[in-house]
Design an enzyme around this catalytic site. Structure first.
Site, PDB file in Angstrom:
ATOM      1  N   ARG A   6      25.359  27.753  17.167  1.00 47.37           N
ATOM      2  CA  ARG A   6      23.992  28.258  17.257  1.00 47.37           C
ATOM      3  C   ARG A   6      23.382  28.296  15.854  1.00 47.37           C
ATOM      4  NH1 ARG A   6      27.320  30.902  20.524  1.00 47.37           N
ATOM      5  NH2 ARG A   6      27.674  32.660  19.102  1.00 47.37           N
ATOM      6  N   GLU A   9      24.849   3.548   1.313  1.00 48.85           N
ATOM      7  CA  GLU A   9      24.446   2.429   0.461  1.00 48.85           C
ATOM      8  C   GLU A   9      23.249   1.682   1.041  1.00 48.85           C
ATOM      9  OE1 GLU A   9      29.063   2.497   0.289  1.00 48.85           O
ATOM     10  OE2 GLU A   9      27.460   3.133   1.653  1.00 48.85           O
ATOM     11  N   THR A  58      42.360  34.582  24.709  1.00 49.34           N
ATOM     12  CA  THR A  58      41.031  34.842  24.150  1.00 49.34           C
ATOM     13  C   THR A  58      39.944  34.570  25.183  1.00 49.34           C
ATOM     14  OG1 THR A  58      41.770  34.347  21.907  1.00 49.34           O
ATOM     15  CG2 THR A  58      39.408  34.191  22.328  1.00 49.34           C
ATOM     16  N   HIS A 113      24.794   3.282   6.613  1.00 50.97           N
ATOM     17  CA  HIS A 113      25.569   4.016   5.633  1.00 50.97           C
ATOM     18  C   HIS A 113      24.702   4.383   4.431  1.00 50.97           C
ATOM     19  CE1 HIS A 113      29.756   2.491   7.167  1.00 50.97           C
ATOM     20  NE2 HIS A 113      29.048   3.110   8.090  1.00 50.97           N
ATOM     21  N   CYS A 155      29.193  -2.574   3.594  1.00 51.36           N
ATOM     22  CA  CYS A 155      28.337  -2.162   2.479  1.00 51.36           C
ATOM     23  C   CYS A 155      28.667  -2.915   1.195  1.00 51.36           C
ATOM     24  CB  CYS A 155      28.458  -0.663   2.252  1.00 51.36           C
ATOM     25  SG  CYS A 155      27.798   0.312   3.611  1.00 51.36           S
ATOM     26  N   SER A 176      36.962  43.371  21.208  1.00 50.89           N
ATOM     27  CA  SER A 176      36.765  43.011  19.800  1.00 50.89           C
ATOM     28  C   SER A 176      35.306  42.766  19.436  1.00 50.89           C
ATOM     29  CB  SER A 176      37.574  41.751  19.469  1.00 50.89           C
ATOM     30  OG  SER A 176      37.137  40.652  20.254  1.00 50.89           O
TER      31      SER A 176
END
Length: 364
Positions: A212, A57, A201, A55, A89, A173
């Site tokens: 990308r 810390e 879609t 983490h 932590c 599109s």
């Protein structure tokens, strides 16, 4: 209430900038930054880079070494108080002998949620919280959404012409917007834990929905809402390293020998219960979702009041009144039922205009 100094603000701002470095890599963990100072000298700093790794810390304490004793620590999220994939932590800060810890925002995760701050106080360390809390919560908006609302933060992204059209009547599109806008949208993809689209879609555009960019990132889950599994054996969306999940209606007959991850979601009035879909995403520890789809599903998310952020890339082109609209089936019958948006950002991206809005719904 604590009175924070100018230096306190400067250090927390620095910690927030460090935290943002993990925007594409920490999911499902929150982004966290940490700065350690002695007087007004920075002796250690770091950020959480990837789930399962040290983490923020821990990185800062390693850099500070012995100079951490008696130091002040600025951290954007409450230090953890439990053993997960890494040690707590809060205990590491206690062991290092720091004297003061300034926390931007408390952690709503059940195993922390005030326990980290209390552990520090019990050890005699001065703890102050709330410095730049709004900024810290905004940075980890998806993490807070998942833990406090039980669903991810939802961004709906659309590309449109100047006259508000997203595709020709035929469904074509590609491409309304320019290269710069499409590259900008890749960074939105890189941030989220899942990209949701509809079967229409996939059938019309055959997208791959991959990320990308040159930076390191954790690939988001690709989710296809496909009630009858019409797209299960076709399309580029199953190619590449990113995982793909197909969500179907409960009564759908599953084809044999299908090598794909499937899940069912409730259907109401022939349409998916989108809140249930989002709950499924939260159960997978997904903090943020990006919806990239056509007018029907976009309208459904808006009508269900499940869009937290709307991004429209508007290109300087006209497609005419036969072309497809931004939204369908929103059923606005009067001015009293119109959808109200608050503009939060406007900027040019190449030749296109990037408009960011926060929908003003009556229900969160």
């Amino acid at each position: 209430m604590s009175s924070f100094s100018t230096f306190d603000h400067q250090m927390m701002q620095r910690a927030l900038r460090l935290a943002a470095k993990g925007m594409f890599t920490t999911k499902p963990n929150p982004m966290v930054g940490c700065v350690i100072t002695v007087g007004e000298e920075i002796v250690g700093e770091g950020h959480h880079e990837r789930a399962g790794e040290p983490h923020a810390e821990a990185h800062a304490l390693t850099q500070a070494g012995e100079r951490a004793k008696g130091a002040t620590v600025y951290v954007t999220l409450e230090p953890c108080a439990h053993f997960g994939r890494t040690p707590p932590c809060a205990q590491a800060l206690i062991d290092a002998g720091v004297s003061r810890v300034v926390i931007a925002a408390l952690d709503p995760f059940a195993q922390v949620d005030g326990k980290g701050a209390q552990m520090l106080r019990d050890a005699g360390i001065a703890v102050e919280s709330g410095l730049m809390e709004a900024e810290a919560r905004t940075l980890n908006r998806g993490y807070y959404s998942r833990l406090e609302r039980g669903r991810p933060f939802v961004t709906l992204k659309l590309g449109a012409s100047l006259d508000g059209r997203t595709a020709l009547a035929s469904g074509e599109s590609k491409w309304i917007t320019g290269d710069a806008a499409r590259q900008d949208s890749q960074r939105i993809r890189a941030r989220v834990g899942a990209i949701i689209t509809g079967a229409g879609t996939v059938l019309l555009d055959d997208p791959n929905m991959t990320v990308r960019i040159k930076e390191d990132f954790v690939p988001p889950l690709r989710v296809v809402l496909d009630p009858g599994l019409a797209t299960i054996t076709r399309g580029r969306i199953r190619q590449g390293d990113a995982p793909t999940l197909y969500i179907h209606a409960p009564d759908t007959k599953i084809p044999r020998d299908i090598d794909a991850e499937l899940a069912s979601a409730p259907v109401k009035n022939t349409r998916f219960d989108l809140l249930s879909v989002l709950h499924m995403m939260a159960a997978r520890n997904i903090n943020e979702v990006l919806v990239e789809t056509g007018a029907t599903l976009a309208g459904a998310f808006m009508a269900a009041q499940l869009v937290d952020e709307l991004i429209v890339y508007q290109a300087p082109v006209l497609l005419g009144d036969d072309a497809r609209p931004l939204f369908d089936s929103m059923h606005v019958g009067s001015m009293e039922t119109k959808f109200i948006l608050t503009r939060t950002d406007v900027r040019m991206v190449g030749d296109d205009l990037k408009l960011t809005f926060k929908p003003q719904f009556s229900v969160a």
